[in-house]
Design a protein around this motif. Structure first.
Motif, PDB file in Angstrom:
ATOM      1  N   SER A 184      16.159 -19.283 -20.889  1.00 25.28           N
ATOM      2  CA  SER A 184      14.781 -19.456 -21.313  1.00 25.28           C
ATOM      3  C   SER A 184      13.855 -18.419 -20.692  1.00 25.28           C
ATOM      4  N   SER A 185      14.322 -17.679 -19.693  1.00 28.42           N
ATOM      5  CA  SER A 185      13.479 -16.693 -19.023  1.00 28.42           C
ATOM      6  C   SER A 185      14.077 -15.303 -19.181  1.00 28.42           C
ATOM      7  N   ALA A 186      14.489 -14.982 -20.401  1.00 32.78           N
ATOM      8  CA  ALA A 186      15.195 -13.731 -20.619  1.00 32.78           C
ATOM      9  C   ALA A 186      14.352 -12.532 -20.223  1.00 32.78           C
ATOM     10  N   ALA A 187      13.037 -12.637 -20.346  1.00 35.17           N
ATOM     11  CA  ALA A 187      12.172 -11.507 -20.015  1.00 35.17           C
ATOM     12  C   ALA A 187      12.236 -11.165 -18.544  1.00 35.17           C
ATOM     13  N   HIS A 188      12.634 -12.086 -17.684  1.00 35.40           N
ATOM     14  CA  HIS A 188      12.678 -11.869 -16.244  1.00 35.40           C
ATOM     15  C   HIS A 188      14.107 -11.813 -15.724  1.00 35.40           C
ATOM     16  N   SER A 189      15.055 -11.683 -16.610  1.00 37.10           N
ATOM     17  CA  SER A 189      16.447 -11.717 -16.187  1.00 37.10           C
ATOM     18  C   SER A 189      17.131 -10.380 -16.451  1.00 37.10           C
ATOM     19  N   GLU A 190      18.276 -10.194 -15.829  1.00 39.49           N
ATOM     20  CA  GLU A 190      19.095  -9.004 -16.014  1.00 39.49           C
ATOM     21  C   GLU A 190      20.475  -9.431 -16.507  1.00 39.49           C
ATOM     22  N   PHE A 191      21.048  -8.586 -17.331  1.00 42.97           N
ATOM     23  CA  PHE A 191      22.361  -8.884 -17.889  1.00 42.97           C
ATOM     24  C   PHE A 191      23.241  -7.647 -17.808  1.00 42.97           C
ATOM     25  N   SER A 192      24.491  -7.842 -17.402  1.00 40.37           N
ATOM     26  CA  SER A 192      25.455  -6.744 -17.383  1.00 40.37           C
ATOM     27  C   SER A 192      26.838  -7.299 -17.678  1.00 40.37           C
ATOM     28  N   SER A 193      27.728  -6.441 -18.158  1.00 39.62           N
ATOM     29  CA  SER A 193      29.094  -6.853 -18.467  1.00 39.62           C
ATOM     30  C   SER A 193      30.068  -5.770 -18.021  1.00 39.62           C
ATOM     31  N   GLU A 194      31.311  -6.193 -17.884  1.00 43.18           N
ATOM     32  CA  GLU A 194      32.360  -5.278 -17.465  1.00 43.18           C
ATOM     33  C   GLU A 194      33.640  -5.653 -18.195  1.00 43.18           C
ATOM     34  N   LEU A 195      34.202  -4.696 -18.913  1.00 45.98           N
ATOM     35  CA  LEU A 195      35.440  -4.906 -19.631  1.00 45.98           C
ATOM     36  C   LEU A 195      36.541  -4.115 -18.925  1.00 45.98           C
ATOM     37  N   SER A 196      37.652  -4.788 -18.629  1.00 46.43           N
ATOM     38  CA  SER A 196      38.736  -4.118 -17.918  1.00 46.43           C
ATOM     39  C   SER A 196      40.075  -4.553 -18.489  1.00 46.43           C
ATOM     40  N   SER A 197      41.088  -3.745 -18.219  1.00 47.20           N
ATOM     41  CA  SER A 197      42.440  -4.055 -18.667  1.00 47.20           C
ATOM     42  C   SER A 197      43.425  -3.488 -17.660  1.00 47.20           C
ATOM     43  N   GLU A 198      44.544  -4.208 -17.462  1.00 46.48           N
ATOM     44  CA  GLU A 198      45.591  -3.738 -16.557  1.00 46.48           C
ATOM     45  C   GLU A 198      46.948  -4.076 -17.159  1.00 46.48           C
ATOM     46  N   LEU A 199      47.829  -3.085 -17.174  1.00 47.77           N
ATOM     47  CA  LEU A 199      49.196  -3.242 -17.648  1.00 47.77           C
ATOM     48  C   LEU A 199      50.145  -2.981 -16.491  1.00 47.77           C
ATOM     49  N   ALA A 200      51.219  -3.768 -16.402  1.00 51.03           N
ATOM     50  CA  ALA A 200      52.196  -3.595 -15.335  1.00 51.03           C
ATOM     51  C   ALA A 200      53.602  -3.757 -15.907  1.00 51.03           C
ATOM     52  N   TRP A 201      54.528  -2.921 -15.389  1.00 49.23           N
ATOM     53  CA  TRP A 201      55.936  -2.985 -15.779  1.00 49.23           C
ATOM     54  C   TRP A 201      56.770  -3.273 -14.543  1.00 49.23           C
ATOM     55  N   SER A 202      57.697  -4.198 -14.632  1.00 50.19           N
ATOM     56  CA  SER A 202      58.519  -4.575 -13.493  1.00 50.19           C
ATOM     57  C   SER A 202      59.721  -3.645 -13.373  1.00 50.19           C
ATOM     58  N   ASP A 203      60.587  -3.936 -12.373  1.00 47.99           N
ATOM     59  CA  ASP A 203      61.773  -3.122 -12.134  1.00 47.99           C
ATOM     60  C   ASP A 203      62.700  -3.085 -13.340  1.00 47.99           C
ATOM     61  N   ALA A 204      62.799  -4.207 -14.037  1.00 48.64           N
ATOM     62  CA  ALA A 204      63.706  -4.266 -15.191  1.00 48.64           C
ATOM     63  C   ALA A 204      63.247  -3.255 -16.243  1.00 48.64           C
ATOM     64  N   PRO A 205      64.180  -2.595 -16.939  1.00 44.29           N
ATOM     65  CA  PRO A 205      63.799  -1.588 -17.939  1.00 44.29           C
ATOM     66  C   PRO A 205      62.910  -2.178 -19.024  1.00 44.29           C
ATOM     67  N   ALA A 206      61.802  -1.495 -19.263  1.00 37.34           N
ATOM     68  CA  ALA A 206      60.895  -1.864 -20.363  1.00 37.34           C
ATOM     69  C   ALA A 206      60.422  -3.307 -20.269  1.00 37.34           C
ATOM     70  N   ALA A 207      60.290  -3.823 -19.061  1.00 35.25           N
ATOM     71  CA  ALA A 207      59.844  -5.212 -18.895  1.00 35.25           C
ATOM     72  C   ALA A 207      58.352  -5.225 -18.584  1.00 35.25           C
ATOM     73  N   LEU A 208      57.541  -5.602 -19.541  1.00 41.99           N
ATOM     74  CA  LEU A 208      56.102  -5.686 -19.353  1.00 41.99           C
ATOM     75  C   LEU A 208      55.789  -6.970 -18.596  1.00 41.99           C
ATOM     76  N   SER A 209      55.347  -6.844 -17.351  1.00 41.43           N
ATOM     77  CA  SER A 209      55.123  -8.018 -16.516  1.00 41.43           C
ATOM     78  C   SER A 209      53.661  -8.463 -16.484  1.00 41.43           C
ATOM     79  N   LYS A 210      52.767  -7.614 -17.000  1.00 41.87           N
ATOM     80  CA  LYS A 210      51.363  -8.006 -17.051  1.00 41.87           C
ATOM     81  C   LYS A 210      50.678  -7.189 -18.131  1.00 41.87           C
ATOM     82  N   ALA A 211      49.870  -7.869 -18.944  1.00 41.95           N
ATOM     83  CA  ALA A 211      49.070  -7.201 -19.966  1.00 41.95           C
ATOM     84  C   ALA A 211      47.755  -7.969 -20.067  1.00 41.95           C
ATOM     85  N   GLU A 212      46.893  -7.738 -19.093  1.00 43.09           N
ATOM     86  CA  GLU A 212      45.669  -8.534 -18.966  1.00 43.09           C
ATOM     87  C   GLU A 212      44.455  -7.763 -19.459  1.00 43.09           C
ATOM     88  N   VAL A 213      43.622  -8.467 -20.191  1.00 44.49           N
ATOM     89  CA  VAL A 213      42.317  -7.962 -20.611  1.00 44.49           C
ATOM     90  C   VAL A 213      41.273  -8.951 -20.110  1.00 44.49           C
TER      91      VAL A 213
END
Length: 451
Positions: free
Chosen positions: A28-57
C-alpha cells in the motif's frame, strides 16, 4: 585504516540479521518502497559420467519500506531444481522439522514436485531510546568460525547439500525477537526470544547428500526389522532464548553468550523388541533441549587477525555401537576453534583454523572419538581490479582422515551480472562424515543477474 580499526568499525555497525514482514504496508506504500530482484542458476555434475547432480534456478526478490524509526523488509523466493537428485523420487514430505499448523512456519509456503516457494527473510527494524529491535523471520550469527559450527547455532540449516552452500544461504531463518541494547564503554547486550521451533532440513534418503556415516546415522542389521516411530517434537510453549554480551577491551573484541536451545537434528533412539522368533528395533527421533555457554575473542596486529572461540554444550547426544541406553550416550561437549587470518601482499588472503571437540563424559561404546580434530585452510586471490576472484578451501577431518577440497573462480561482468565455476571434492573413509559423500564430488557452473 588498519585491520584493528576495521574490526572496531564493523563491530559498531548493526548486525545483518533478518526478521518480521508486513506485506500490506509494503504494497500500500509503493511510493515509499524499494524493489529489487535477482535471478540465478547453478548446474553441477557429479563424479559419475554425465550425471547432472544439480540444476537449480532461483528467483529472489526484496521489498523494502522505511519510515523515520522503522523499516520493513520482505524477501520472497522461488526455487526449482530439475535434476531430481536433491529430492527423492518419492519424497517423504518430511515436515517434522517445521512447526505443525503454525501461521508463522519457517517452512515452504508451497511446494510442487521440485518447485518450492518460501520467504527466507521477513522482518521489521525499530529504534527507540538507543535500543535496536528486530522482530520477525531472521538470521542471527554468533561466532566467527568459517564452516565450523561452534557458536553459530541460533538458526537451523538446510542440509540438502550438506555443508556446500554458503552459511548465509544454508541458514533457515526463524521467527524471533532480537534486541540490541547499548551499554557504556563500548559494550552491548543482545537478547533473543525464539518461539519458532524450526529445525534443520536434512537430505531425503536416497538423494545425493543423505547421511549414511555410522557416526551420524544408525546402521541397519541384517534380519532385524526396523519399525520407525513418528518423530517427537517439543510440546507446549517450549521456546528458545539467548543472551550475548559484547565489548571492546584492551584491543580485543570479546563476547560471552548463553543460549537455551533444542538441537537442530533429532536424537535417534533405538529399542530392541522380540516377538517370538522375530527381532524388531523401534527407532524414534526426538528433539532434545540443551544449553550453550560460549566465549569468543579476536584481535588484530599488523596484517593478521587472531580469532578464538569456545562453546560448552551441557547435553550432547552420541550414537553407541550397542543398544544400551536406547543406543545413545549423553555427555557435555566442549568445542574450540583457534584461527589466524593473514592479509598477504598482492591481494592474497590466507586463513587457517584448528578445531577440536571433546566429549567430556566419554564411554568406549560411543562411535565418535573422544577428541575430534579438524583443520581448515582458506586461500583467496583477487585480480583485475577485484572483478576476478580465485578461492580454495580445504578441510581435513583427522578422525577418519577424510575431508573436502573446494575451488571456485568467479568473475563480475558488471554491477549486475556475475559468473562462477568451481569443484567440490570429497575424499577419505566412507564411514567418515565427509568421506560418506565420495561419490557426490562435483563440478559446477553458475550465473547471477540482478535487476
Amino acid at each position: 585504516m588498519n585491520i584493528r580499526q576495521q574490526l572496531r568499525q564493523q563491530r559498531r555497525q548493526p548486525h545483518r540479521l533478518s526478521a518480521g514482514a508486513f506485506t500490506l504496508i509494503l504494497l500500500s506504500s509503493a511510493a515509499h518502497s524499494e524493489f529489487s530482484s535477482e535471478l540465478s542458476s547453478e548446474l553441477a555434475w557429479s563424479d559419475a559420467p554425465a550425471a547432472l547432480s544439480k540444476a537449480e534456478v532461483q528467483l529472489q526478490s526484496e521489498w523494502q519500506y522505511r519510515t523515520a524509526n522503522t523499516s520493513f523488509n520482505l524477501q520472497p523466493r522461488l526455487r526449482a531444481d530439475f535434476s531430481d537428485t536433491l529430492y527423492a523420487e518419492q519424497p517423504t514430505s518430511r515436515t517434522d522439522n517445521y512447526p505443525a499448523g503454525s501461521l508463522h512456519s519457517s517452512g515452504p509456503l508451497a511446494q510442487w514436485d521440485n518447485l518450492r516457494f518460501d520467504i527466507p527473510e521477513a522482518y521489521a527494524d525499530q529504534y527507540f531510546y538507543g535500543v535496536s529491535l528486530r522482530s520477525g523471520k531472521q538470521q542471527v550469527v554468533w561466532g566467527q568460525a568459517d564452516g565450523l559450527r561452534v557458536l553459530d547455532i541460533i538458526n537451523p540449516q538446510d542440509m540438502r547439500e550438506f555443508n556446500l552452500p554458503d552459511a548465509e544461504d544454508s541458514r533457515i531463518a526463524t521467527w524471533m525477537l532480537n534486541a540490541h541494547i547499548p551499554l557504556p564503554n563500548e559494550q552491548s547486550l543482545q537478547w533473543l526470544i525464539i518461539p519458532d521451533l524450526t529445525f534443520s532440513e536434512l537430505a531425503e534418503p536416497g538423494t545425493a547428500f543423505a547421511i549414511t556415516s555410522p557416526e551420524l546415522a544408525p546402521q541397519p542389521v541384517a534380519g532385524v526389522t526396523v519399525n520407525r516411530l513418528p518423530t517427537r517434537r517439543p510440546e507446549g510453549s517450549a521456546w528458545e532464548h539467548g543472551l550475548r554480551w559484547s565489548a571492546f577491551l584492551a584491543g580485543w573484541d570479546i563476547s560471552a553468550s548463553y543460549f537455551n536451545f533444542y538441537h537442530d537434528t533429532p536424537v535417534i533412539y533405538r529399542t530392541l523388541n522380540t516377538d517370538g522368533n522375530n527381532l524388531q528395533v523401534d527407532v524414534e527421533a526426538v528433539y532434545r533441549r540443551s544449553r550453550l555457554f560460549g566465549l569468543s575473542a579476536s584481535t588484530a596486529f599488523s596484517s593478521m587477525v587472531l580469532r578464538l572461540e569456545a562453546g560448552h554444550t551441557s547435553r550432547a547426544f552420541f550414537l553407541r555401537d550397542d543398544l544400551h541406553n536406547n543406543g545413545i550416550s549423553q555427555s557435555p561437549e566442549l568445542a574450540t576453534v583457534t584461527a589466524l587470518d593473514y592479509q598477504a601482499p598482492a591481494d592474497v588472503f590466507v586463513s587457517y583454523q584448528f578445531y577440536q571437540s571433546r566429549i567430556l563424559a566419554y564411554r568406549p561404546q560411543i562411535i565418535r572419538r573422544e577428541i575430534s580434530t579438524r583443520h581448515t585452510l582458506l586461500l583467496k586471490k583477487t585480480l583485475l581490479n577485484d572483478t576476478l576472484e580465485l578461492s580454495f578451501f580445504a578441510l581435513l577431518n583427522r578422525d577418519y582422515n577424510d575431508g573436502q577440497l573446494r575451488s571456485k573462480i568467479s568473475y563480475q561482468l558488471n554491477d549486475r551480472c556475475s559468473l562462477w565455476s568451481g569443484a567440490d571434492y570429497f575424499f577419505g573413509d566412507r564411514a567418515g562424515p565427509f568421506g560418506q559423500f565420495s561419490s557426490s564430488s562435483r563440478f559446477l557452473i553458475g550465473w547471477k543477474n540482478a535487476f
